[in-house]
Design a protein around this motif. Structure first.
Motif, mmCIF file in Angstrom:
data_model
loop_
_atom_site.group_PDB
_atom_site.id
_atom_site.type_symbol
_atom_site.label_atom_id
_atom_site.label_comp_id
_atom_site.label_asym_id
_atom_site.label_seq_id
_atom_site.Cartn_x
_atom_site.Cartn_y
_atom_site.Cartn_z
ATOM 1 N N HIS B 160 33.285 68.834 22.798
ATOM 2 C CA HIS B 160 32.625 68.632 23.913
ATOM 3 C C HIS B 160 33.921 69.009 25.068
ATOM 4 O O HIS B 160 33.678 69.299 26.098
ATOM 5 C CB HIS B 160 32.642 67.002 24.221
ATOM 6 N N PHE B 161 35.184 68.493 24.772
ATOM 7 C CA PHE B 161 36.133 68.901 25.515
ATOM 8 C C PHE B 161 36.249 70.358 25.982
ATOM 9 O O PHE B 161 36.177 70.874 27.007
ATOM 10 C CB PHE B 161 37.354 68.203 25.145
ATOM 11 N N TRP B 162 36.202 71.186 24.942
ATOM 12 C CA TRP B 162 36.419 72.526 25.110
ATOM 13 C C TRP B 162 35.271 73.174 25.817
ATOM 14 O O TRP B 162 35.401 74.152 26.591
ATOM 15 C CB TRP B 162 36.659 73.045 23.927
ATOM 16 N N SER B 163 33.992 72.770 25.318
ATOM 17 C CA SER B 163 32.759 73.217 25.900
ATOM 18 C C SER B 163 32.715 72.983 27.427
ATOM 19 O O SER B 163 32.334 73.696 28.261
ATOM 20 C CB SER B 163 31.490 72.482 25.314
ATOM 21 N N SER B 164 33.250 71.614 27.789
ATOM 22 C CA SER B 164 32.936 71.541 29.086
ATOM 23 C C SER B 164 33.990 72.340 29.919
ATOM 24 O O SER B 164 34.110 72.648 31.419
ATOM 25 C CB SER B 164 33.570 69.917 29.438
ATOM 26 N N ALA B 488 42.359 66.389 30.087
ATOM 27 C CA ALA B 488 41.199 66.487 31.109
ATOM 28 C C ALA B 488 41.900 65.774 32.477
ATOM 29 O O ALA B 488 41.352 66.580 33.575
ATOM 30 C CB ALA B 488 40.141 65.692 30.572
ATOM 31 N N ASP B 494 35.469 68.753 36.501
ATOM 32 C CA ASP B 494 34.252 68.484 35.487
ATOM 33 C C ASP B 494 34.762 68.261 34.249
ATOM 34 O O ASP B 494 34.287 67.393 33.395
ATOM 35 C CB ASP B 494 33.641 69.886 35.315
ATOM 36 N N ALA B 495 36.061 68.673 33.908
ATOM 37 C CA ALA B 495 36.507 68.450 32.623
ATOM 38 C C ALA B 495 36.726 66.849 32.463
ATOM 39 O O ALA B 495 36.425 66.060 31.216
ATOM 40 C CB ALA B 495 38.010 69.112 32.486
ATOM 41 N N THR B 497 35.207 64.299 34.200
ATOM 42 C CA THR B 497 33.889 63.719 34.093
ATOM 43 C C THR B 497 33.179 63.981 32.691
ATOM 44 O O THR B 497 32.663 63.138 32.217
ATOM 45 C CB THR B 497 32.996 64.055 35.158
ATOM 46 N N ALA B 498 33.524 64.981 32.020
ATOM 47 C CA ALA B 498 32.820 65.525 30.804
ATOM 48 C C ALA B 498 33.559 64.887 29.731
ATOM 49 O O ALA B 498 33.165 64.790 28.483
ATOM 50 C CB ALA B 498 32.945 66.817 30.446
ATOM 51 N N PHE B 499 34.686 64.110 29.851
ATOM 52 C CA PHE B 499 35.416 63.409 28.632
ATOM 53 C C PHE B 499 35.647 61.932 29.226
ATOM 54 O O PHE B 499 36.629 61.474 29.607
ATOM 55 C CB PHE B 499 36.707 64.181 28.483
#
Lengths: 225, 743, 473
Positions: B160-164, B488, B494-495, B497-499
């Motif tokens: 999830h982290f890297w995809s974001s 993050a 975004d990073a 919020t995504a994590f």
């Protein structure tokens, strides 16, 4: 008195050596180095050896540990009674009395007794890893598989504290506990209802080098039908 | 801020020059201090047990750590764990040594010099995470993140982290069946992981599957093997092993054939053709699923005639016939295959399973859908692309050293990763990934970690292994969740919020809460209780653990996991029926195998003559087969002396990679058993101990793969014979030829 | 003719040699430069060995080349070898005394000293071999009587005591002689040791009774010692150790190497102390014949030991047999065969080569060969265990070689020291023989041959008077 015995089903044994590491950690057996193992100084209470078996095309792996003989050739020759057959039927080694003459190591036809050629060494970071139930052997003495005798002592104390008899299930050596293939069965050979007695009664059962009259309490079950 | 070296250390090392501090040296200096604290003697006595999860491979076995005054002294299997059932394999046992590894990284550090002239500086966690964030900012697409292939919430958080960030995720597959998923999909249409019911099989024909070594979920496989061999009230299971060398499995087998991978494909199809020819296929089973059996029959019967196949493989015709007949003369046959076998061989073995009616049959082949994103990108290929300059990432992140340690990865990463501007390693150990890194942010070791892992697929229901840290942190490492969160936060936008998780603990607790809401399954419990649970679920009942949230979480983390034991076989046949029947493979053209019928075909289309071309291996007469000993740890720490002692046993060659030589070859090259020899290919040369073995065909040698570590960890550095140095640019995908000489 | 035959028969072993105590005592009381040089050289070797020993005590037996399964190596080889050599003295001198071999008189002491000294090194090598020498006394405080090693401890202790007494008793008159000739600390030293010896007939009678008794007692003890040493091996069930003939085989080997050791020592002492008058070719000839007999006996035992193993073809035994005769240990085995049989037999079977030089060469050869025999008994069996575990080629480390050199050097040093404290030849026994001979000579006087002149030309006299060879009485 229980007659503790171990049955090794070679048909089930996969030679994965989980028992070897379990034993090493349980009994504070020191590690080797490439040089020391090449010089025949690998410290191990249980190891895998490749043995020729009738009816098998290839030499099969066999876990070799002290055979806990009922008539051990090693105890007779000890000049100081440092190794003796204990009342539990386990061949014991009194590290504090051993003079390191290595007569017992030479008398043992299974060559399962090992000698501390050098002081045992662990990296400083590993000091905490020692099992507090097992003493670390000094240099110059012989050591060997004890069927994790300390576990028997603890189990006995626990049973006593709980006010009951020691049950066969209370006591299992580390190698048996971890064996992923369920190839090792441990218990009281004299208890007719135990799994170990049933396994030992198998027609596949044999004692290694039984012709030498050592009467081992480690019983192997050969592969094949 | 960086505390390069403490005052005390400075005094201690006052005379020595500080320039060029290696990573190992840095670690050892810091560690020496940590050990002084630990070495202060105190009486040991209070025994406690803590639950954890083994992370040495993808199997996810439950672990119980025995603690003496809060220090772990022994690992045992968690008896409640349905995978391991209280047992541990050698690697699992050895994991204890990883926690105490004297060369573990003490905390985050950055490379202040260059990779060729390393000068390491300790940095704070804050500074380390900000440094990584500054490298990542805006370069998302040029980032590649490598990790060992695991499933579960923590692995999902990683991806999830890297995809974001827009980074590319690459996974290193262990010996799990997921590698076989594409072949299963091709045959049955199910995007499922194959499950081999070894335990209940009565006859197993294995194509290179290292059943007793390291196959799928090792403890699960070992137990299954034991029960396959001996279960009260059942005949002993018979094993026929077709292998490239006299492996331990081949030696344990009742019958073993030593064949090259190409010959194995021919043999598999030859057996299939005999089954069809003699009408021994399980028509009932196939008809129930459907599929164009006639087309398959036409494709293979002429091409793989017993005579031609015998000529191509050297296996006598009678043996091929007997092998085929044995497969059908047993109630529960099974054909297994190595997870890294070439695709045509996997196709052939799956087709064989279909022919003998093993699909969704007890003792046969089942399927299980694996949740999660498609994870097809293979680390070795990506590393090969980087080495060849086909891709030029700006930042590479290594969760662990598995990618660099894979047998298919190019050797000597320090050379081919030199072009990557920034490399970060999260490995807690002084391993291959740290050796090439510019920044190390050491994770907690498994015993110190939170766990929420989906074990590698095995027969049975859905399982998630859960645990809290078994022991306190020994050094200044961090959990994955906190590190990623800190990075993050530094990256922002975004990073962040995504994590949303603040730490691994948060991720695990969230997962446990989710499981409690599922209203199915239950916590790890005794086997009979689980049977009871399964019965209830089959009957449409659900008995939840009627406790408070808090108790549920505590209990889940103590018992070591959650399981829904309900497992319904039939996925593969159902899927195949839905797609209109089994999709039998098209037999491939096999390089270098002189099949008469195939030659005729080739002649007809005018492609003859290739077989007569001079071999490219002039001067290198021996074909090299590479195998990975079971003790080689892909995911975990390789710097473990206990495992090196097991290497090469029972032949008695601890600590050293070895090369297996047949007696004829040995006589030809005058090589004695135990001698150190030089093995040379057009690409390189290494030294290894020669072991004379039975049954290896002439013209073949096989070599153990133990990844050589360029790192300075004290035990791995003694192993320097890395067989990967012998292979060409494309790894071991093409046959490697060598010559061998005594030193 | 009868008279002449009788005459030859009665010829004393030292025809006409008038015992000159001064000539024997002189080297005891003086120290020459050569002695000092040798003493310093030997002391240096001993000092080096001490360093090696301290190193071993500090680092443990890891400094040796031993490992699993070759748990015993050079030290145990040396132990067996030294115990074997110890049979030199006591057993041989006792047997010769009992059979009244007159020619023994000048060599018994030399032999007995070897016994006593070498026993210390036999025991010493066991101590070197112990992993915990600090606990050596456990064999006394916690004895286990079923262990052959404990039998060894007992029999060697008894043997050490008996042979010390057996060395000491015949020394008393000579100590008294020295006491009467010196002053200073030596006087006090000898006075204490002489136990008031005045040479009265009663004292002589008692001494001879005691020596006679000890000579008989010491023989079974000596036989037991080497039998028990062999049982350390033979009582185990290890291939090619578990042999019924090991007892007599080891005893024969012990006597064999013992005689060789005596001859070697005699040649050196004779040369260094100018004792050519007392150590004549006849001694070397006689001992040479004895060595020849033992060589043949050794061959017989070795052959018997190996033929049974080979014929039986028992696999575990055979693997050791093969390793010993044709495998890794073949060079040692065949060198042993060469040194223990081929060389001594070739030299000693021929009277022409059975000279002092010849017997010396044969003796050195036998000593080398017997050491190799001990080595090829100890190591190959351990290197070929029944279980298929990893074995390695045992190569002794520098520590082991140093300690072995140290043992030999220390033995030499102690032997040299003994010669500076006590006469290496039994003066009173020679005088007694002279007196006895004088009596006989008086009986047969008349036309008797003129005795050969005393002196340096011993070899010539041996050549011209072959009748002297028969010294047995």
């Amino acid at each position: 008195m229980a007659r503790w015995g171990l049955v090794v089903d070679l048909d089930r044994c996969t030679g994965c050596q989980a028992c070897v590491i379990a034993c090493k950690h349980e009994n504070n057996v020191p590690f080797s180095t490439p040089a020391s193992s090449a010089a025949g100084r690998l410290m191990t209470w249980i190891q895998l050896v490749a043995v020729e078996m009738p009816g098998r095309d290839h030499r099969v792996p066999l876990p070799l540990m002290c055979q806990q003989c009922d008539r051990p050739p090693c105890t007779d020759v000890c000049p100081t009674s440092a190794t003796y057959l204990s009342t539990d039927g386990i061949v014991a080694q009194v590290y504090a009395r051993c003079i390191g003459c290595r007569y017992c190591t030479n008398a043992c036809p299974y060559v399962v007794k090992v000698f501390n050629w050098t002081p045992p060494e662990w990296p400083a970071s590993m000091q905490g890893m020692m099992n507090p139930d097992v003493s670390v052997r000094p240099k110059g003495v012989v050591e060997k598989c004890t069927f994790c005798h300390h576990r028997l002592m603890i189990a006995r104390e626990r049973a006593k504290a709980e006010g009951r008899e020691l049950a066969s299930e209370d006591y299992v050596p580390a190698c048996v506990q971890t064996c992923p293939a369920e190839a090792l069965t441990f218990g009281d050979l004299d208890d007719q209802h135990s799994a170990v007695a049933a396994a030992a009664a198998s027609p596949r059962a044999f004692q290694w080098m039984e012709e030498l009259g050592t009467k081992p309490k480690v019983i192997y079950l050969r592969e094949g039908e | 801020m960086s505390d390069i070296i403490s005052r005390r250390d400075f005094l201690f090392y006052g005379g020595a020059t500080i320039a060029g501090v290696t990573l190992g040296e840095l670690g050892r200096r810091q560690l020496a201090r940590a050990d002084e604290r630990a070495a202060a003697w105190r009486p040991r006595g209070v025994e406690t047990w803590a639950t954890s999860v083994c992370r040495e491979c993808a199997a996810g076995c439950g672990v119980r750590a025995r603690l003496a005054d809060d220090v772990p002294v022994k690992l045992e299997g968690n008896p409640l764990c349905p995978i391991g059932r209280g047992r541990l394999c050698a690697k699992g046992q050895a994991a204890l040594e990883s926690y105490f590894d004297p060369d573990r990284l003490v905390g985050p550090a950055r490379q202040a010099g260059s990779r060729s002239a390393p000068r390491w500086e300790r940095v704070s966690w804050d500074a380390g995470c900000r440094l990584l964030a500054s490298q990542l900012g805006g370069h998302g697409a040029d980032v590649i993140a490598f990790a060992f292939d695991e499933h579960g919430p923590l692995a999902d958080a990683w991806s999830h982290f890297w995809s974001s960030l827009g980074a590319r995720l690459v996974w290193t597959h262990g010996a799990t069946a997921e590698r076989l998923t594409p072949a299963v999909a091709a045959l049955t249409g199910a995007k499922a992981c194959p499950l081999f019911d070894l335990e209940r099989a009565t006859h197993v024909l294995s194509f290179g599957a290292p059943l007793v070594e390291d196959w799928l979920s090792p403890v699960w496989t070992q137990r299954s093997f034991g029960r396959f061999r001996r279960t009260a009230g059942r005949p002993r299971g018979r094993l026929v092993q077709v292998d490239a060398r006299q492996s331990l499995t081949a030696r344990k087998a009742d019958e073993s054939l030593i064949l090259s991978a190409e010959q194995q494909i021919v043999l598999a199809y030859a057996i299939a053709s005999v089954l069809l020819r003699e009408n021994r296929v399980n028509r009932t089973a196939i008809d129930a699923i459907g599929g164009d059996l006639a087309a398959f029959e036409n494709a293979i019967v002429a091409r793989y005639s017993p005579d031609d196949s015998a000529a191509a493989t050297g296996v006598p015709v009678v043996t091929i016939l007997r092998m085929a007949r044995e497969l059908t003369a047993t109630p529960q046959p099974l054909v297994t295959v190595a997870t890294d076998a070439p695709r045509p061989l996997v196709d052939a073995t799956l087709a064989l399973n279909a022919l003998i009616g093993a699909i969704d049959h007890p003792g046969g082949l089942f399927g299980k859908i694996v949740n999660g994103a498609e994870r097809s990108a293979d680390a070795a290929t990506v590393l090969g692309d980087i080495a060849a300059g086909r891709i030029r990432p700006r930042v590479v992140a290594f969760h662990d050293a598995a990618a660099l340690r894979s047998v298919h990865a190019p050797p000597d990463p320090s050379t081919y990763l030199a072009s990557v501007p920034f490399i970060v390693s999260f490995s807690p150990y002084l391993d291959e990934s740290c050796a090439v890194a510019d920044l190390v942010l050491p994770l907690d070791t498994p015993l110190e970690s939170w766990h929420a892992v989906v074990p590698a697929p095995a027969i049975g229901g859905e399982t998630i292994a859960l645990a809290r840290p078994a022991v306190a942190r020994r050094l200044e490492s961090r959990d994955l969740g906190s590190i990623l969160r800190a990075v993050a936060r530094a990256v922002g936008g975004d990073a962040l919020t995504a994590f949303p998780w603040s730490s691994s603990e948060g991720i695990v607790r969230e997962e446990v809460a989710r499981l409690q809401r599922l209203r199915r399954g239950g916590l790890y419990s005794e086997a009979y209780e689980m049977d009871w649970l399964e019965q209830l679920e089959r009957g449409g009942w659900w008995v939840g653990d009627a406790t408070s949230d808090r108790d549920f979480i505590t209990s889940a983390l103590e018992k070591g996991g959650w399981i829904d034991p309900y497992f319904e076989p039939g996925l593969l046949s159902q899927s195949a029926r839905e797609q209109g029947g089994l999709n039998f493979p098209v037999p491939p053209a096999i390089h270098g195998i002189p099949l008469a019928a195939a030659r005729d075909e080739e002649r007809a289309v005018g492609t003859t003559g290739q077989a007569d071309a001079p071999p490219a291996n002039e001067g290198f007469p021996l074909r090299l087969t590479v195998f990975t000993p079971a003790v080689v740890s892909l995911a975990g720490n390789q710097n473990v002396p206990g495992l090196f002692e097991l290497l090469g046993q029972p032949e008695g060659l601890p600590w050293r990679p070895w090369v297996e030589v047949g007696h004829e070859t040995a006589a030809r090259f005058r090589i004695a058993n135990g001698e150190t020899v030089q093995i040379e290919s057009p690409s390189g040369r290494i030294h290894a101990v020669a072991v004379l073995v039975e049954g290896l065909p002439e013209g073949t040698v096989s070599m153990a793969f133990v990844p050589a570590s360029s790192a300075e960890a004290r035990w791995t550095r003694t192993i320097d014979a890395d067989v990967r140095r012998l292979c060409g640019a494309d790894g071991f995908s093409t046959p490697c030829h060598v010559r061998i000489a005594r030193l | 003719m009868a008279v002449r035959a009788l005459e030859a028969d009665l010829e004393p072993a030292h025809p006409g040699v008038l015992v000159d105590p001064d000539a024997i005592v002189r080297p005891v009381l003086s120290v020459g430069p050569s002695f000092k040089r040798w003493a310093i050289a030997m002391a240096a070797v001993v000092a080096w060995a001490l360093f090696a020993w301290i190193w071993q005590l500090w680092r443990g037996l890891g400094v040796t080349g031993l490992g699993r399964p070759v748990y015993w190596g050079l030290y145990i080889t040396n132990f067996v070898f030294f115990i074997g050599v110890s049979h030199a003295g006591t057993l041989i001198s006792a047997i010769l005394r009992i059979v009244h071999a007159e020619w023994r008189r000048s060599i018994t002491r030399m032999a007995e000293v070897i016994t006593v000294l070498v026993l210390f090194f036999g025991v010493g090598n066991i101590l070197l071999d112990l992993g915990r020498p600090d606990r050596a006394l456990n064999v006394i405080t916690h004895p286990h009587f079923r262990s052959p090693l404990l039998w060894d401890v007992m029999s060697i202790s008894v043997y050490l005591m008996a042979s010390s007494i057996y060395l000491y008793l015949p020394l008393i008159p000579d100590i008294a002689l020295l006491r009467d000739r010196v002053s200073g600390w030596r006087h006090g030293f000898y006075r204490r040791l002489a136990l008031g010896w005045a040479g009265t007939p009663r004292q002589i009678h008692l001494l001879e009774r005691a020596i006679g008794a000890m000579a008989i007692i010491v023989i079974p003890i000596a036989v037991s010692v080497h039998t028990v040493v062999s049982w350390v091996f033979a009582m185990t069930i290890q291939p090619m150790w578990h042999s019924t003939i090991f007892g007599p085989y080891f005893v024969v080997g012990a006597i064999f190497s013992g005689i060789a050791a005596i001859i070697t020592a005699m040649v050196i002492v004779r040369k260094v102390y100018g004792l050519e008058r007392y150590l004549q070719p006849v001694h070397f000839n006689n001992l040479g014949i004895l060595l020849l007999v033992m060589s043949c006996l050794w061959l017989y035992f070795t052959f018997a030991e190996h033929i049974t193993v080979w014929y039986g073809q028992e696999p575990t035994e055979l693997s050791v047999f093969d390793a010993r005769l044709f495998g890794r240990f073949a060079p040692f085995f065949w060198a042993m065969f060469l040194f223990c049989f081929v060389v001594p037999f070739a030299i000693l079977a021929n009277p022409r080569t059975r000279t002092i030089k010849g017997t010396l060469i044969a003796s050195i050869s036998v000593n080398l060969g017997m050491w190799l025999e001990r080595f090829t008994i100890v190591v190959p069996s351990l290197s070929n265990p029944r279980v298929p575990i990893h074995t390695f080629l045992y190569a002794p480390s520098w520590v082991e070689w140093s300690l072995m050199a140290g043992c030999f050097a220390a033995f030499t040093l102690l032997y040299m020291g003994f010669t500076k404290l006590f006469p290496i030849i039994s003066i009173w026994e020679l005088q007694a023989a002279e007196a006895e001979a004088a009596g006989w000579m008086a009986l047969v006087a008349g036309e008797g041959d003129e005795p050969a002149g005393p002196g340096a030309n011993g070899e010539a006299s041996a050549a011209t008077e072959p009748a002297l060879a028969g010294g047995w009485r």
